[in-house]
Motif scaffolding. Structure first.
Motif, PDB file in Angstrom:
ATOM      1  N   SER A  28       0.817  -1.211   0.000  1.00 13.77           N
ATOM      2  CA  SER A  28       0.000   0.000   0.000  1.00 13.77           C
ATOM      3  C   SER A  28       0.850   1.259   0.000  1.00 13.77           C
ATOM      4  O   SER A  28       0.358   2.333  -0.305  1.00 13.77           O
ATOM      5  CB  SER A  28      -0.948  -0.001   1.196  1.00 13.77           C
ATOM      6  N   GLN A  29       2.121   1.167   0.301  1.00 14.97           N
ATOM      7  CA  GLN A  29       2.988   2.333   0.267  1.00 14.97           C
ATOM      8  C   GLN A  29       3.235   2.796  -1.166  1.00 14.97           C
ATOM      9  O   GLN A  29       3.671   3.906  -1.385  1.00 14.97           O
ATOM     10  CB  GLN A  29       4.308   2.030   0.974  1.00 14.97           C
ATOM     11  N   ASN A  30       2.935   1.980  -2.124  1.00 15.21           N
ATOM     12  CA  ASN A  30       3.106   2.342  -3.524  1.00 15.21           C
ATOM     13  C   ASN A  30       1.869   3.017  -4.103  1.00 15.21           C
ATOM     14  O   ASN A  30       1.869   3.373  -5.266  1.00 15.21           O
ATOM     15  CB  ASN A  30       3.458   1.109  -4.357  1.00 15.21           C
ATOM     16  N   ASP A  31       0.838   3.179  -3.315  1.00 18.34           N
ATOM     17  CA  ASP A  31      -0.388   3.809  -3.790  1.00 18.34           C
ATOM     18  C   ASP A  31      -0.128   5.282  -4.085  1.00 18.34           C
ATOM     19  O   ASP A  31       0.699   5.932  -3.456  1.00 18.34           O
ATOM     20  CB  ASP A  31      -1.502   3.690  -2.749  1.00 18.34           C
ATOM     21  N   LYS A  32      -0.852   5.810  -5.070  1.00 16.19           N
ATOM     22  CA  LYS A  32      -0.727   7.212  -5.432  1.00 16.19           C
ATOM     23  C   LYS A  32      -2.105   7.860  -5.428  1.00 16.19           C
ATOM     24  O   LYS A  32      -3.107   7.202  -5.646  1.00 16.19           O
ATOM     25  CB  LYS A  32      -0.139   7.351  -6.833  1.00 16.19           C
ATOM     26  N   LEU A  33      -2.100   9.125  -5.201  1.00 10.94           N
ATOM     27  CA  LEU A  33      -3.319   9.909  -5.257  1.00 10.94           C
ATOM     28  C   LEU A  33      -3.191  10.882  -6.415  1.00 10.94           C
ATOM     29  O   LEU A  33      -2.221  11.623  -6.504  1.00 10.94           O
ATOM     30  CB  LEU A  33      -3.523  10.685  -3.949  1.00 10.94           C
ATOM     31  N   GLU A  34      -4.163  10.844  -7.315  1.00  7.14           N
ATOM     32  CA  GLU A  34      -4.165  11.756  -8.440  1.00  7.14           C
ATOM     33  C   GLU A  34      -5.399  12.642  -8.340  1.00  7.14           C
ATOM     34  O   GLU A  34      -6.508  12.157  -8.160  1.00  7.14           O
ATOM     35  CB  GLU A  34      -4.167  10.985  -9.757  1.00  7.14           C
ATOM     36  N   ILE A  35      -5.174  13.935  -8.456  1.00  7.44           N
ATOM     37  CA  ILE A  35      -6.270  14.899  -8.367  1.00  7.44           C
ATOM     38  C   ILE A  35      -6.623  15.338  -9.781  1.00  7.44           C
ATOM     39  O   ILE A  35      -5.748  15.708 -10.569  1.00  7.44           O
ATOM     40  CB  ILE A  35      -5.857  16.098  -7.506  1.00  7.44           C
ATOM     41  N   SER A  36      -7.905  15.306 -10.089  1.00 10.89           N
ATOM     42  CA  SER A  36      -8.355  15.645 -11.440  1.00 10.89           C
ATOM     43  C   SER A  36      -8.153  17.130 -11.718  1.00 10.89           C
ATOM     44  O   SER A  36      -8.025  17.949 -10.807  1.00 10.89           O
ATOM     45  CB  SER A  36      -9.833  15.293 -11.605  1.00 10.89           C
ATOM     46  N   GLN A  37      -8.153  17.475 -12.976  1.00 12.01           N
ATOM     47  CA  GLN A  37      -8.015  18.876 -13.378  1.00 12.01           C
ATOM     48  C   GLN A  37      -9.203  19.692 -12.877  1.00 12.01           C
ATOM     49  O   GLN A  37      -9.048  20.837 -12.481  1.00 12.01           O
ATOM     50  CB  GLN A  37      -7.892  18.986 -14.907  1.00 12.01           C
ATOM     51  N   GLN A  38     -10.372  19.077 -12.876  1.00 12.80           N
ATOM     52  CA  GLN A  38     -11.560  19.774 -12.390  1.00 12.80           C
ATOM     53  C   GLN A  38     -11.398  20.124 -10.912  1.00 12.80           C
ATOM     54  O   GLN A  38     -11.753  21.228 -10.492  1.00 12.80           O
ATOM     55  CB  GLN A  38     -12.803  18.891 -12.589  1.00 12.80           C
ATOM     56  N   ALA A  39     -10.842  19.227 -10.128  1.00 13.52           N
ATOM     57  CA  ALA A  39     -10.627  19.502  -8.707  1.00 13.52           C
ATOM     58  C   ALA A  39      -9.584  20.598  -8.520  1.00 13.52           C
ATOM     59  O   ALA A  39      -9.718  21.449  -7.636  1.00 13.52           O
ATOM     60  CB  ALA A  39     -10.193  18.233  -7.987  1.00 13.52           C
ATOM     61  N   ARG A  40      -8.550  20.596  -9.357  1.00 10.63           N
ATOM     62  CA  ARG A  40      -7.539  21.665  -9.279  1.00 10.63           C
ATOM     63  C   ARG A  40      -8.149  23.014  -9.623  1.00 10.63           C
ATOM     64  O   ARG A  40      -7.884  24.017  -8.956  1.00 10.63           O
ATOM     65  CB  ARG A  40      -6.389  21.358 -10.228  1.00 10.63           C
ATOM     66  N   ASP A  41      -8.969  23.047 -10.677  1.00 15.61           N
ATOM     67  CA  ASP A  41      -9.631  24.290 -11.063  1.00 15.61           C
ATOM     68  C   ASP A  41     -10.547  24.781  -9.953  1.00 15.61           C
ATOM     69  O   ASP A  41     -10.616  25.978  -9.656  1.00 15.61           O
ATOM     70  CB  ASP A  41     -10.432  24.098 -12.354  1.00 15.61           C
ATOM     71  N   TYR A  42     -11.259  23.849  -9.334  1.00 17.52           N
ATOM     72  CA  TYR A  42     -12.143  24.204  -8.222  1.00 17.52           C
ATOM     73  C   TYR A  42     -11.346  24.817  -7.082  1.00 17.52           C
ATOM     74  O   TYR A  42     -11.756  25.816  -6.488  1.00 17.52           O
ATOM     75  CB  TYR A  42     -12.899  22.955  -7.741  1.00 17.52           C
ATOM     76  N   GLN A  43     -10.194  24.245  -6.762  1.00 12.42           N
ATOM     77  CA  GLN A  43      -9.364  24.758  -5.676  1.00 12.42           C
ATOM     78  C   GLN A  43      -8.849  26.158  -6.001  1.00 12.42           C
ATOM     79  O   GLN A  43      -8.830  27.034  -5.134  1.00 12.42           O
ATOM     80  CB  GLN A  43      -8.185  23.812  -5.404  1.00 12.42           C
TER      81      GLN A  43
END
Length: 92
Positions: A28-43
């Protein structure tokens, strides 16, 4: 029947269980989190709104001065038109 054997088996079982947990944790240490472009735009939009003043002081001061001096007038027709426009926008 030997009770000591049960304790030894139990210890071996718990050791294997701990090893399995450690292996799962490594995987599980190899898991990654990817944030969508829509979420970045929202932020970005959320941060921009947070940095913007809630009240436009220049307009408030202008209308406040007009009201206090008695120069501010509201046309009933203009008011009715704005109400109808707002209602139409909501219904679309």
């Amino acid at each position: 029947m030997r009770i000591e054997a049960y304790n030894q088996i139990s210890q071996v079982y718990n050791t294997e269980k701990a090893n399995n947990i450690k292996q799962n944790m490594k995987a599980s240490q190899n898991d990654k989190l990817e944030i969508s472009q829509q979420a970045r735009d929202y932020q970005i939009a959320k941060n921009a709104v947070a940095q913007t003043d809630d009240v436009r002081e220049d307009l408030v001061a202008k209308y406040k001065a007009e009201i206090q001096s008695g120069e501010y007038e509201v046309s009933a027709d203009d008011f009715a038109n704005k109400v109808i426009e707002s209602y139409n926008k909501l219904m679309l």
